[in-house]
Design a protein around this motif. Structure first.
Motif, PDB file in Angstrom:
ATOM      1  N   GLU A 172       0.819  -1.212   0.000  1.00 48.91           N
ATOM      2  CA  GLU A 172       0.000   0.000   0.000  1.00 48.91           C
ATOM      3  C   GLU A 172       0.854   1.263   0.000  1.00 48.91           C
ATOM      4  O   GLU A 172       0.628   2.173  -0.806  1.00 48.91           O
ATOM      5  CB  GLU A 172      -0.916  -0.002   1.221  1.00 48.91           C
ATOM      6  N   VAL A 173       1.847   1.320   0.900  1.00 50.65           N
ATOM      7  CA  VAL A 173       2.643   2.556   0.993  1.00 50.65           C
ATOM      8  C   VAL A 173       3.544   2.741  -0.223  1.00 50.65           C
ATOM      9  O   VAL A 173       3.805   3.881  -0.644  1.00 50.65           O
ATOM     10  CB  VAL A 173       3.481   2.595   2.291  1.00 50.65           C
ATOM     11  N   CYS A 174       4.018   1.626  -0.812  1.00 49.12           N
ATOM     12  CA  CYS A 174       4.855   1.751  -2.013  1.00 49.12           C
ATOM     13  C   CYS A 174       4.045   2.228  -3.214  1.00 49.12           C
ATOM     14  O   CYS A 174       4.570   2.930  -4.084  1.00 49.12           O
ATOM     15  CB  CYS A 174       5.544   0.429  -2.320  1.00 49.12           C
ATOM     16  N   SER A 175       2.766   1.854  -3.273  1.00 49.81           N
ATOM     17  CA  SER A 175       1.919   2.341  -4.363  1.00 49.81           C
ATOM     18  C   SER A 175       1.616   3.831  -4.191  1.00 49.81           C
ATOM     19  O   SER A 175       1.477   4.563  -5.167  1.00 49.81           O
ATOM     20  CB  SER A 175       0.617   1.538  -4.408  1.00 49.81           C
ATOM     21  N   SER A 233       8.601   6.738  -4.425  1.00 50.12           N
ATOM     22  CA  SER A 233       9.979   7.113  -4.103  1.00 50.12           C
ATOM     23  C   SER A 233      10.622   6.125  -3.138  1.00 50.12           C
ATOM     24  O   SER A 233      11.855   6.033  -3.066  1.00 50.12           O
ATOM     25  CB  SER A 233      10.011   8.514  -3.488  1.00 50.12           C
ATOM     26  N   LEU A 234       9.810   5.385  -2.382  1.00 44.59           N
ATOM     27  CA  LEU A 234      10.364   4.390  -1.457  1.00 44.59           C
ATOM     28  C   LEU A 234      11.157   3.337  -2.216  1.00 44.59           C
ATOM     29  O   LEU A 234      12.247   2.926  -1.785  1.00 44.59           O
ATOM     30  CB  LEU A 234       9.238   3.721  -0.668  1.00 44.59           C
ATOM     31  N   LEU A 235      10.610   2.879  -3.342  1.00 48.84           N
ATOM     32  CA  LEU A 235      11.318   1.905  -4.174  1.00 48.84           C
ATOM     33  C   LEU A 235      12.461   2.549  -4.947  1.00 48.84           C
ATOM     34  O   LEU A 235      13.563   2.011  -5.014  1.00 48.84           O
ATOM     35  CB  LEU A 235      10.341   1.234  -5.143  1.00 48.84           C
ATOM     36  N   ASN A 236      12.188   3.727  -5.500  1.00 55.02           N
ATOM     37  CA  ASN A 236      13.206   4.405  -6.309  1.00 55.02           C
ATOM     38  C   ASN A 236      14.456   4.753  -5.511  1.00 55.02           C
ATOM     39  O   ASN A 236      15.571   4.730  -6.028  1.00 55.02           O
ATOM     40  CB  ASN A 236      12.620   5.671  -6.929  1.00 55.02           C
ATOM     41  N   SER A 237      14.265   5.055  -4.219  1.00 56.19           N
ATOM     42  CA  SER A 237      15.398   5.476  -3.402  1.00 56.19           C
ATOM     43  C   SER A 237      16.368   4.339  -3.121  1.00 56.19           C
ATOM     44  O   SER A 237      17.494   4.573  -2.673  1.00 56.19           O
ATOM     45  CB  SER A 237      14.904   6.057  -2.070  1.00 56.19           C
ATOM     46  N   GLN A 238      15.940   3.098  -3.378  1.00 57.74           N
ATOM     47  CA  GLN A 238      16.786   1.949  -3.050  1.00 57.74           C
ATOM     48  C   GLN A 238      17.380   1.267  -4.287  1.00 57.74           C
ATOM     49  O   GLN A 238      18.015   0.225  -4.169  1.00 57.74           O
ATOM     50  CB  GLN A 238      15.951   0.926  -2.264  1.00 57.74           C
ATOM     51  N   LYS A 239      17.221   1.867  -5.447  1.00 60.46           N
ATOM     52  CA  LYS A 239      17.620   1.186  -6.685  1.00 60.46           C
ATOM     53  C   LYS A 239      19.115   0.912  -6.770  1.00 60.46           C
ATOM     54  O   LYS A 239      19.535  -0.037  -7.423  1.00 60.46           O
ATOM     55  CB  LYS A 239      17.166   2.012  -7.887  1.00 60.46           C
TER      56      LYS A 239
END
Length: 337
Positions: A195-198, A202-208
């Motif tokens: 839910e929060v990633c959708s 940026s939560l996912l993008n920040s860890q790429k």
């Protein structure tokens, strides 16, 4: 927690015998250092409790070099041995992510001091107290590879890599969630993270540009905070619970997420401790006010009743006093002439 003698996991134990317990005059006391799972640990106790609380406090403390990269997640249990009846031994089980900023974890209120010192119990015998810690050690190949050296962990936590993470998709597998390319996350965290990633890509993008291990730990830390906020109630937020949330939050902050959307919720939860304390005071004062109001009502009714009785008595006195001549009761009775 896994039990002892599992082929992949087992408990390793350290026993601390404290003699002359009644003569301890220090506020806190450390055991000697001991090594389990290639890490150094020690037990910390507060014999007289924390902040004048009447409880024995017991903690496990990591004593590595406490550099920024030191990080170890463990399950462990602490035990206060009953030397008379072993079945009455007091135990507490918990888990914690040990690192440089949070290197100790345990129980602030492990056992009341009066119960500890009660001679009918077997916690102190011949002025000797025995405390044990058992740490769950994984023998899985993957875990051994991850924990081989502290330098590997430092690199995972503090450095970027040039290798981007593959595209991520959430799928549930048994009791964990596999964030493909990110590692395994506890199943309870899955719907919260999804839910929060959708909502916050940026939560996912920040860890790429992070390593796979780093990202797994990062989202596990985020999942712990989200799960905490989802499952705890206002009434649960006592001092120990607030301290636990504060530690989870500080650990999460080290992973450099943009958490501006989450921080207000965390701070609101942390403020619940003050709210609960004031709530108890307000409830007590309300009960006192209600009791005093009832007492006041009863006294007012008593005053009214007394006034009525006073008026009735006055009227009776007036009526019976008509034609009544008072004599001095000490005068003699006259006779003759």
């Amino acid at each position: 927690m896994e039990k002892e003698n599992n082929k992949d996991k087992m408990f390793e134990k350290f026993t601390w015998t404290i003699k002359d317990f009644s003569k301890l005059d220090s506020h806190k006391l450390y055991s000697e250092k001991f090594s389990i799972d290639d890490h150094l640990w020690r037990i910390l106790i507060f014999p007289k409790g924390l902040k004048n609380a009447n409880y024995l406090s017991i903690y496990l403390e990591g004593v590595e070099n406490l550099v920024e990269g030191w990080n170890k997640f463990i399950n462990f249990k602490l035990a206060l041995i009953d030397q008379i009846n072993h079945k009455m031994t007091k135990t507490g089980e918990t888990e914690h992510q040990f690192n440089a900023k949070s290197n100790d974890w345990g129980f602030a209120r492990f056992i009341p001091l009066d119960e500890l010192h009660n001679p009918n119990n077997g916690f102190i015998v011949n002025d000797t107290c025995i405390i044990e810690v058992e740490i769950l050690v994984s023998k899985l190949k993957h875990e051994n590879e991850v924990d081989k050296t502290d330098n590997q962990i430092k690199d995972i936590l503090t450095k970027h890599t040039d290798k981007p993470l593959p595209k991520k998709t959430f799928t549930t597998v048994d009791e964990v969630v596999d964030l493909k390319g990110l590692g395994k996350i506890e199943q309870d965290f899955y719907p919260l993270l999804e839910e929060v990633c959708s909502r916050h890509p940026s939560l996912l993008n920040s860890q790429k540009k992070r390593t796979l291990e780093y990202v797994e730990w990062a989202f596990t830390a985020l999942g712990r905070v989200l799960h905490f906020l989802k499952t705890k109630m206002v009434k649960d937020m006592d001092e120990d619970t607030c301290n636990h949330l504060q530690i989870l939050w500080e650990e999460l902050e080290t992973f450099k997420f943009d958490l501006t959307w989450l921080e207000p919720h965390v701070q609101s939860a942390l403020s619940m401790k003050t709210y609960m304390e004031r709530s108890v005071q307000v409830k007590k004062l309300k009960e006192n006010v209600s009791s005093l109001e009832m007492e006041t009502k009863m006294l007012k009714e008593k005053i009214i009743e007394t006034k009525v009785n006073l008026e009735i008595t006055r009227r009776e006195l007036t009526k019976i006093s008509e034609g009544f001549v008072e004599y001095n009761l000490d005068d003699g009775l006259a006779y003759g002439g």
